[in-house]
Motif scaffolding. Structure first.
Motif, short mmCIF file in Angstrom:
data_model
loop_
_atom_site.label_atom_id
_atom_site.label_comp_id
_atom_site.label_asym_id
_atom_site.label_seq_id
_atom_site.Cartn_x
_atom_site.Cartn_y
_atom_site.Cartn_z
N GLN A 23 0.71 -1.14 -0.25
CA GLN A 23 -0.12 -0.30 -0.17
C GLN A 23 0.92 1.31 0.27
O GLN A 23 0.54 2.63 -0.59
CB GLN A 23 -0.89 -0.13 1.11
N GLY A 24 2.06 1.22 -0.29
CA GLY A 24 2.94 2.20 -0.46
C GLY A 24 3.43 2.93 0.86
O GLY A 24 3.71 3.83 1.71
N ALA A 25 3.18 2.33 2.59
CA ALA A 25 3.09 2.50 3.69
C ALA A 25 5.10 2.64 4.12
O ALA A 25 6.22 2.05 3.82
CB ALA A 25 2.04 1.90 4.79
N THR A 26 4.96 4.23 4.58
CA THR A 26 6.32 3.96 4.94
C THR A 26 7.16 4.18 6.42
O THR A 26 7.77 3.84 6.90
CB THR A 26 7.19 5.55 4.35
N VAL A 27 5.74 4.32 7.41
CA VAL A 27 5.88 4.41 8.92
C VAL A 27 4.28 3.93 9.74
O VAL A 27 3.37 3.48 8.01
CB VAL A 27 5.58 5.87 9.27
N ILE A 28 4.38 3.50 10.44
CA ILE A 28 3.25 2.75 10.96
C ILE A 28 3.27 3.78 12.78
O ILE A 28 4.37 3.20 13.37
CB ILE A 28 2.99 1.05 10.86
N ILE A 29 2.49 4.37 13.16
CA ILE A 29 2.51 4.71 14.10
C ILE A 29 0.87 3.15 15.00
O ILE A 29 0.21 3.52 14.56
CB ILE A 29 1.82 6.21 14.64
N ALA A 30 1.63 2.63 16.24
CA ALA A 30 1.67 1.29 17.24
C ALA A 30 1.06 2.02 18.19
O ALA A 30 1.71 2.92 19.22
CB ALA A 30 2.02 0.02 16.00
N GLY A 31 0.27 0.80 18.94
CA GLY A 31 0.38 0.87 20.26
C GLY A 31 1.50 -0.03 20.50
O GLY A 31 2.47 0.37 21.57
N GLY A 32 1.00 -1.34 21.07
CA GLY A 32 1.91 -2.30 21.45
C GLY A 32 2.50 -2.99 20.22
O GLY A 32 1.98 -3.08 19.23
N MET A 33 3.39 -3.61 19.97
CA MET A 33 4.10 -4.32 19.25
C MET A 33 5.19 -5.27 19.81
O MET A 33 6.26 -4.51 20.18
CB MET A 33 4.43 -3.73 18.06
N GLY A 34 4.81 -6.70 19.31
CA GLY A 34 6.57 -7.56 19.07
C GLY A 34 7.85 -7.20 18.76
O GLY A 34 7.35 -6.86 17.58
N SER A 35 8.82 -7.59 19.03
CA SER A 35 10.31 -7.29 18.24
C SER A 35 10.04 -7.82 17.35
O SER A 35 11.06 -7.38 16.24
CB SER A 35 11.87 -7.68 19.48
N ARG A 36 9.35 -8.89 17.13
CA ARG A 36 9.52 -10.00 15.54
C ARG A 36 8.64 -8.95 14.50
O ARG A 36 9.06 -8.74 13.88
CB ARG A 36 8.85 -11.32 16.07
N ALA A 37 7.35 -8.45 15.29
CA ALA A 37 6.79 -7.70 14.15
C ALA A 37 6.97 -6.66 13.72
O ALA A 37 7.59 -6.36 12.71
CB ALA A 37 5.10 -7.46 14.85
N GLN A 38 7.48 -5.99 14.54
CA GLN A 38 9.51 -4.66 14.27
C GLN A 38 9.94 -4.93 13.84
O GLN A 38 10.15 -4.02 12.46
CB GLN A 38 9.26 -3.94 15.89
N SER A 39 10.59 -6.37 13.14
CA SER A 39 11.55 -6.43 12.62
C SER A 39 11.08 -6.62 11.08
O SER A 39 12.39 -6.76 10.71
CB SER A 39 12.61 -7.59 12.81
N LEU A 40 9.92 -7.68 11.21
CA LEU A 40 9.48 -7.56 9.72
C LEU A 40 9.09 -6.33 9.39
O LEU A 40 9.06 -6.33 7.89
CB LEU A 40 8.09 -8.57 10.34
N PHE A 41 8.11 -5.34 9.87
CA PHE A 41 8.21 -4.37 9.20
C PHE A 41 9.68 -3.29 8.37
O PHE A 41 9.74 -3.03 7.85
CB PHE A 41 7.23 -2.77 10.22
N ALA A 42 10.90 -3.67 9.65
CA ALA A 42 11.63 -2.99 9.07
C ALA A 42 12.45 -3.64 8.05
O ALA A 42 13.06 -2.93 6.83
CB ALA A 42 13.09 -3.17 10.25
N GLU A 43 12.31 -5.32 7.47
CA GLU A 43 12.58 -5.76 6.53
C GLU A 43 11.32 -5.23 5.58
O GLU A 43 12.39 -5.55 4.24
CB GLU A 43 12.72 -7.28 7.14
N ASN A 44 10.51 -4.58 5.68
CA ASN A 44 9.91 -4.58 4.86
C ASN A 44 10.07 -2.69 4.51
O ASN A 44 8.92 -2.64 4.12
CB ASN A 44 7.97 -5.05 4.72
N GLY A 45 10.96 -2.30 4.87
CA GLY A 45 10.81 -1.20 4.72
C GLY A 45 9.92 0.35 5.32
O GLY A 45 9.80 1.37 4.94
N ILE A 46 9.92 0.03 6.28
CA ILE A 46 8.59 0.84 7.21
C ILE A 46 9.27 0.78 8.77
O ILE A 46 9.06 0.21 9.46
CB ILE A 46 7.18 -0.36 7.79
N ARG A 47 8.56 2.11 8.85
CA ARG A 47 9.25 2.40 10.05
C ARG A 47 7.85 2.47 11.23
O ARG A 47 7.39 2.48 11.15
CB ARG A 47 10.22 4.04 10.54
#
Ligand code: ADP
Length: 422
Positions: free
Chosen positions: A367-391
């Protein structure tokens, strides 16, 4: 319960070593305090990172640390590249015995003129030269944590940290455990593939709010010793162009020199063995740049202003407000932001696909997202977002998405604990 205590090392009541995190177990808190108190006695902590292995990250880390020691600084080098710890070899310390006090491991000390280089490598703890570290998952995280916590560095001007390559669990663990690092030096080679890896690596640093001190392009060209012609074996200036595009400082390039391999194999860094070589001069320029106060100022800008890639911000929403866990949200609101990152141009509401690990990062990238603003997120999910270029920005409160995005663009989004229940 929050423990009110002044840090033994820095006397700063704001030091994060003092604050017990909500839900943090007592033993984790005590371990974190020990690590942070040791880190508080070090003026500057520089992580040397790379998008992939084999680009010369350890060579750069060792030469930077040695150059700083030769400049009269008290320097430590910490090799936490658990699958390929090469610092003992690069400094001719293989087989060295590690001394230990009652509660700490003591680094091996080398003296260079007025400066000192204190060396600790996970490789020095392995029994045999070819032992591989095969810790997995939580054991790996625990082992890295214990290793970092147990080393007593004393007072240092600089700690150079040779991090594991890539953007997976290991560099994530190191960056999260050394909470107050000053920034990262990103090492790449000119080839396009390495440069793509390093883009991911820069996004990863941003996601962790670790300032990027700059990019070093290694193996940048070979000067023929006979005719003096510069041959760009791996292409030209990929690192510089990429640094410009990603809006991070370019620290300089290191040529390919056969002596680099010889000096690495013989355990004497180039800046020591061949101080007049092109490689040693290039390291000298990089160290001078790193010491410049302007660079420090440039990397200390607020997070929002530092990031050039804010164009599409995703917010997971349930019942009209931010979902406390992104994986359970009803919909995503996507905000398109202008080039200056100041105002919202349009918004779009999308229903996400069924939630499976890894689905949302891929789908949001599409969808072209570059940033996600989240409440809670586990470290595995965080690194998956990073791998997809999403901060990822975690710990935002349950407000309406528009309010959160406005605060984020204004640089005043307040974030609390990462209330992840996973
Ligand atoms: P990494 O830590 O990224 O895996 P290393 O620092 O171990 O990479 O370097 C990989 C190999 O490349 C080593 O043999 C090293 O001597 C060699 N090397 C690194 N930089 C250069 C250079 N500028 N010129 C020639 N050889 C280099």
């Amino acid at each position: 319960m929050t423990t009110e205590k002044t840090c033994n090392s820095c006397n700063d009541s704001q030091c994060t070593a003092q604050q017990k995190r909500p839900g943090e177990r007592e033993e984790d808190f005590l371990e974190r305090q020990v690590l942070l108190s040791r880190m508080c006695r070090i003026q500057r902590k520089i992580m040397v990172v790379s998008g992939k292995g084999g680009v010369g990250k350890s060579t750069v880390a060792v030469n930077l640390a040695t150059a700083l020691a030769l400049a009269g600084k008290r320097v430590g080098i910490l090799d936490v590249d658990i699958h390929g710890p090469s610092v003992p070899k690069l400094l001719h310390l293989e087989g060295s015995q590690i001394a230990a006090s009652e509660d700490a491991l003591l680094p091996v000390a080398l003296r260079y003129g007025d400066g000192n280089l204190h060396v600790m490598s996970i490789g020095l703890l392995l029994q045999a030269r070819d032992d591989a570290v095969i810790w997995r998952g939580p054991r790996k995280y625990g082992a890295i944590k214990q290793f970092l916590k147990d080393v007593e560095w004393g007072e240092l001007d600089y700690l150079v940290i040779d991090s594991p390559p890539g953007t997976g669990d290991e560099p994530l663990a190191v960056a999260q455990l050394i909470e107050n690092a000053d920034g990262a030096v990103v090492v790449t080679t000119p080839q396009e593939v390495a440069v793509q890896d390093v883009r991911r690596c820069i996004v990863f640093c941003r996601q962790l709010e670790l300032p990027v001190l700059g990019v070093v392009e290694n193996m940048s060209g070979f000067t023929c010793p006979k005719c003096g012609e510069l041959v760009r074996i791996f292409g030209a200036d990929g690192g510089r162009a990429m640094a410009e595009e990603m809006r991070v400082p370019y620290l300089g390039s290191i040529p390919i020199e056969p002596e680099v391999v010889v000096s690495g194999d013989s355990g004497k860094p180039m800046v020591l063995a061949h101080p007049h070589s092109e490689t040693a001069k290039a390291f000298g320029r990089i160290v001078r740049t790193l010491l410049e106060p302007e660079l420090r100022a440039a990397t200390e800008r607020p997070v929002a202003a530092r990031d050039g890639a804010l164009s599409r911000i995703a917010v997971p929403v349930t019942g009209g407000v931010l979902s406390s866990h992104f994986g359970h949200c009803e919909q995503f609101v996507l905000f398109d932001v202008d080039a200056e990152g100041k105002s919202v141009l349009q918004t779009q509401v999308l229903k996400p696909p069924p939630h499976e690990p890894g689905t949302f990062p891929r789908w949001l990238r599409e969808q072209g997202a570059t940033v996600i603003i989240a409440g809670g997120m586990g470290s595995r999910a965080q690194s998956l977002f990073a791998e997809n270029g999403i901060r990822v920005v975690v710990g935002a409160s349950s407000d309406q998405p528009g309010i959160l995005v406005r605060a984020f663009l204004d640089g005043c989004l307040s974030t609390g604990a990462n209330a992840c229940d996973h």
